[in-house]
Design a protein around this motif. Structure first.
Motif, short mmCIF file in Angstrom:
data_model
loop_
_atom_site.label_atom_id
_atom_site.label_comp_id
_atom_site.label_asym_id
_atom_site.label_seq_id
_atom_site.Cartn_x
_atom_site.Cartn_y
_atom_site.Cartn_z
N GLU A 140 0.90 -1.28 -0.02
CA GLU A 140 -0.10 0.01 -0.04
C GLU A 140 0.97 0.98 -0.19
O GLU A 140 1.56 1.35 0.83
CB GLU A 140 -0.94 0.17 1.13
CG GLU A 140 -1.76 -0.90 1.18
CD GLU A 140 -2.47 -1.00 2.57
OE1 GLU A 140 -3.06 -0.19 3.01
OE2 GLU A 140 -2.64 -2.17 3.06
N ASP B 206 1.05 5.39 -0.31
CA ASP B 206 0.15 6.55 0.03
C ASP B 206 0.95 7.86 -0.13
O ASP B 206 1.81 8.20 0.77
CB ASP B 206 -0.36 6.45 1.21
CG ASP B 206 -1.60 7.37 1.81
OD1 ASP B 206 -2.07 7.98 0.84
OD2 ASP B 206 -1.85 7.64 2.93
N HIS B 207 0.52 8.86 -1.36
CA HIS B 207 1.14 10.05 -1.44
C HIS B 207 2.86 9.90 -1.24
O HIS B 207 3.28 10.81 -0.60
CB HIS B 207 0.59 10.89 -0.72
CG HIS B 207 -0.99 11.16 -0.82
ND1 HIS B 207 -1.52 11.53 -2.03
CD2 HIS B 207 -1.97 10.66 -0.25
CE1 HIS B 207 -2.78 11.33 -1.94
NE2 HIS B 207 -3.09 10.95 -0.85
N ASP C 56 3.97 12.07 -5.37
CA ASP C 56 2.64 11.97 -4.75
C ASP C 56 1.95 10.71 -5.31
O ASP C 56 0.91 10.57 -5.81
CB ASP C 56 1.85 13.17 -5.14
CG ASP C 56 0.68 13.46 -3.95
OD1 ASP C 56 0.83 12.81 -3.02
OD2 ASP C 56 -0.35 13.73 -4.47
N SER D 293 0.28 6.73 -5.38
CA SER D 293 -0.36 6.25 -4.40
C SER D 293 -0.93 5.00 -5.39
O SER D 293 -1.31 5.04 -6.27
CB SER D 293 -1.64 6.94 -3.80
OG SER D 293 -1.20 7.95 -3.27
N ARG E 66 -2.09 0.40 -4.74
CA ARG E 66 -2.16 -0.93 -3.82
C ARG E 66 -1.78 -1.93 -4.79
O ARG E 66 -2.29 -2.18 -6.05
CB ARG E 66 -3.06 -1.00 -2.80
CG ARG E 66 -4.37 -0.92 -3.29
CD ARG E 66 -5.52 -1.34 -2.20
NE ARG E 66 -5.41 -2.58 -1.75
CZ ARG E 66 -5.46 -3.05 -0.62
NH1 ARG E 66 -5.97 -1.90 0.44
NH2 ARG E 66 -5.36 -4.07 -0.13
N GLY F 2 5.40 10.93 2.57
CA GLY F 2 4.26 10.04 2.20
C GLY F 2 4.74 8.88 3.02
O GLY F 2 5.61 8.68 3.81
N ALA G 112 4.26 4.27 3.07
CA ALA G 112 4.15 2.95 2.31
C ALA G 112 4.05 1.78 3.52
O ALA G 112 4.86 1.87 4.43
CB ALA G 112 5.14 2.63 1.37
#
Lengths: 331, 270
Positions: free
Chosen positions: A3, A5-6, A40, A42, A44, A77, A79
């Motif tokens: 995952e 994320d940004h 940035d 994102s 998954r 960000g 992860a």
């Protein structure tokens, strides 16, 4: 399993003017420039998925992979991979991932592969029975035999890549990062590596993130792709839908029976689609994807058609154009 | 890092090193001849020109034995080659694989260094025996079981100290990319202040006082003087304790550098 994320990564790189004076000046003062390698990002990835990460050179693919493998720290960000933050480098995390970098050999150059594998057995604390079973399986699937006892530096590039694959998979990782695993290989070796990756995925269901410059790798291995351009993910979705999204038109190529008369580009014809070519015996129209059947039927009834072909833009070409262009790509 | 893996790495590196036997023996003889030959000619000239019986408390024969000892000790203590160097890993991106492995980088590199250095024990023993046969060593400086045991402990400490110095200095590559010149500077400083170029007793008193507080004398001077019966048990024990202190201090500094440096690491390429 993965995952992101940004996630962003910015490097500061030194800039040096060319020539001797530039070199002399840089001894005293150097200019630093900001290079935003990943911006940035994102996404998954789930268990058993092979996701292709495609982009031009310098797009940020390897930087992203290095962050997820825990090699470098992001600028911002988050992860989570297997529940861990990669760059904290917990041993529990590192025991469950693998990284293969096609451009950088990971094995020990002077050692035979068998010795390298025994060392990795200790590094990953693989029980002896398990080690033997996995090595036998991987060697068989990759058709490796006596090469195990040859120094890595004496192996061919293809054999070396097979050894690299065995090395990173011996400990049964749940997440595998493959950074250009087929780079520089001949077609036969590329195919062997691709077949192996598919076989391994079916048998073990790890999450895999694959970067490659070869569209053949992407098309054969990945149902889903991420397209990265200048550090940004510009597409995240099924490979098949790239064509629909970025190439909304198809090209209808009609070969006409010779009548001695050139087809005229009439308004009626223009209403069917954009005229690409119009000659005595060939008519080419760029037509919206959802009108292909209707236009084909009209052409077949209007003209004396000898042959009709519906051409789809090659997916590799579409992706290459996405790398370069910012706007929508037209077929 | 478990001890099984540690010794596995040691064994692998040692075997790799010994697999290049031509290089192994050429480097053994050439490095010894270069290191010893230069100082032999320089000191012979100094004694001849000055006409002195002793310089800095050393006779001509004494200084020859001192250099033989120091050169042999140097073989075990420091590592000059670039193979496996920490700065090289950082510069070339070889560090990537170690960051992915579930092992500590520092213990791994230590094991690697021991493995690379271990075959030199053969060189040390062989050249030492030849030296014993060729050079007239006075009975009072001939090695005994006690001095050999004491020297072995001192050499082990000096080896660790040399590694820790390299570990800290090479990490500058996180910021400076290439630290070759720093490595050369370290080589020069450790050779001069460690007793490799000159016995420390030839330095003026004030310089010796400063050097007593630095770690470099523990690298070559102390092990050599222990082997030559020039350091008593108290000095030996104090030297060992100082070595352990410096190793611990450099280990702590190395951890700080590693934490900061790995934030700067780019893994080569974007």
């Amino acid at each position: 399993m993965i995952e992101v994320d940004h996630l962003s990564k910015t490097f500061w790189v030194h800039k040096k003017k060319p020539g001797l004076m530039g070199s002399v000046r840089s001894l005293f003062k150097r200019e630093k420039v900001e290079k935003r390698a990943v911006r940035d990002v994102s996404f998954r990835i789930d268990e058993g998925e092979i996701v292709g990460l495609v982009g031009a050179n310098g797009a940020g693919k390897t930087t992203l992979v290095k962050m997820l493998a825990g090699i470098i720290h992001p600028s911002s960000g988050a992860a989570r991979v297997l529940g861990h933050t990669p760059w904290e480098r917990h041993n529990d995390y590192r025991r469950r991932i693998a990284l293969i970098m096609g451009q950088k050999a990971q094995l020990w150059w002077d050692l035979p592969a068998a010795d390298c594998f025994l060392l990795l057995k200790e590094i990953y604390r693989i029980p002896t029975d398990e080690y033997r079973r996995r090595l036998a399986y991987l060697s068989e699937v990759l058709s490796i035999g006596d090469e195990l006892n040859v120094q890595i530096r004496r192996l061919s590039l293809g054999e070396r890549m097979k050894m690299e694959l065995i090395a990173v998979l011996l400990h049964g990782p749940r997440v595998v990062f493959l950074d250009e695993p087929t780079i520089g290989l001949d077609l036969t070796a590329q195919r062997a590596i691709r077949d192996f990756i598919l076989t391994y995925r079916e048998a073990h269901r790890p999450a895999m993130l694959l970067t490659s410059h070869y569209m053949e790798d992407i098309q054969r291995l990945c149902k889903r792709i991420l397209i990265i351009r200048e550090g940004e993910i510009v597409y995240d979705g099924e490979l098949a839908r790239v064509v629909e999204r970025y190439a909304p038109n198809k090209v209808l190529k009609v070969h006409l029976r010779r009548t001695g008369q050139k087809v005229q580009p009439t308004n009626e014809l223009r209403a069917l689609g954009e005229i690409v070519e119009c000659s005595e015996d060939t008519l080419c129209l760029r037509v919206a994807r959802d009108r292909v059947a209707e236009v084909s039927a009209r052409l077949l009834t209007t003209y004396d058609v000898a042959d009709l072909a519906i051409e789809e833009m090659d997916i590799g070409t579409i992706i290459e154009r996405i790398f370069r262009e910012r706007g929508e790509v037209q077929a | 890092m478990n001890s099984r893996l540690f010794w596995k790495v040691v064994s692998l590196e040692a075997r790799t090193k010994m697999s290049y036997r031509v290089e192994f023996w050429i480097s053994a003889v050439a490095a010894f001849a270069a290191d010893f030959g230069v100082v032999w000619f320089v000191w012979m000239a100094m004694f001849r020109e000055s006409g002195a019986e002793t310089i800095g408390g050393w006779t001509r024969d004494g200084i020859i034995i001192y250099y033989l000892t120091v050169v042999l000790v140097g073989k075990l203590v420091r590592y000059r080659e670039f193979t496996g160097a920490i700065s090289h890993d950082i510069y070339e991106g070889g560090l990537n694989r170690y960051l992915v492995f579930p092992v500590g980088y520092m213990p791994y590199k230590l094991a690697q260094r021991i493995g690379l250095q271990a075959p030199r024990i053969v060189q040390f023993a062989l050249l030492g025996v030849i030296a014993l046969l060729l050079v007239d060593i006075p009975a009072e400086t001939a090695p005994t079981i006690t001095t050999i045991v004491m020297a072995a402990a001192t050499i082990a400490m000096a080896f660790l100290l040399s590694f820790m110095l390299d570990y800290c200095i090479h990490q500058v590559a996180f910021w400076a990319d290439n630290v070759w010149s720093l490595d050369v500077a370290k080589w020069f400083v450790t050779s001069l202040l460690g007793g490799f170029m000159l016995p420390l007793s030839v330095f003026p008193g004030w310089a010796q006082d400063i050097m007593a507080w630095l770690p470099f004398r523990l690298l070559f001077d102390l092990p050599a003087r222990v082997l030559l019966h020039r350091a008593d048990a108290a000095e030996w024990a104090l030297g060992l304790a100082a070595g352990v202190f410096w190793c611990a201090a450099l280990w702590a500094a190395g951890r700080v550098l590693w934490r900061r440096g790995s934030l700067e690491y780019t893994g080569v390429g974007i």
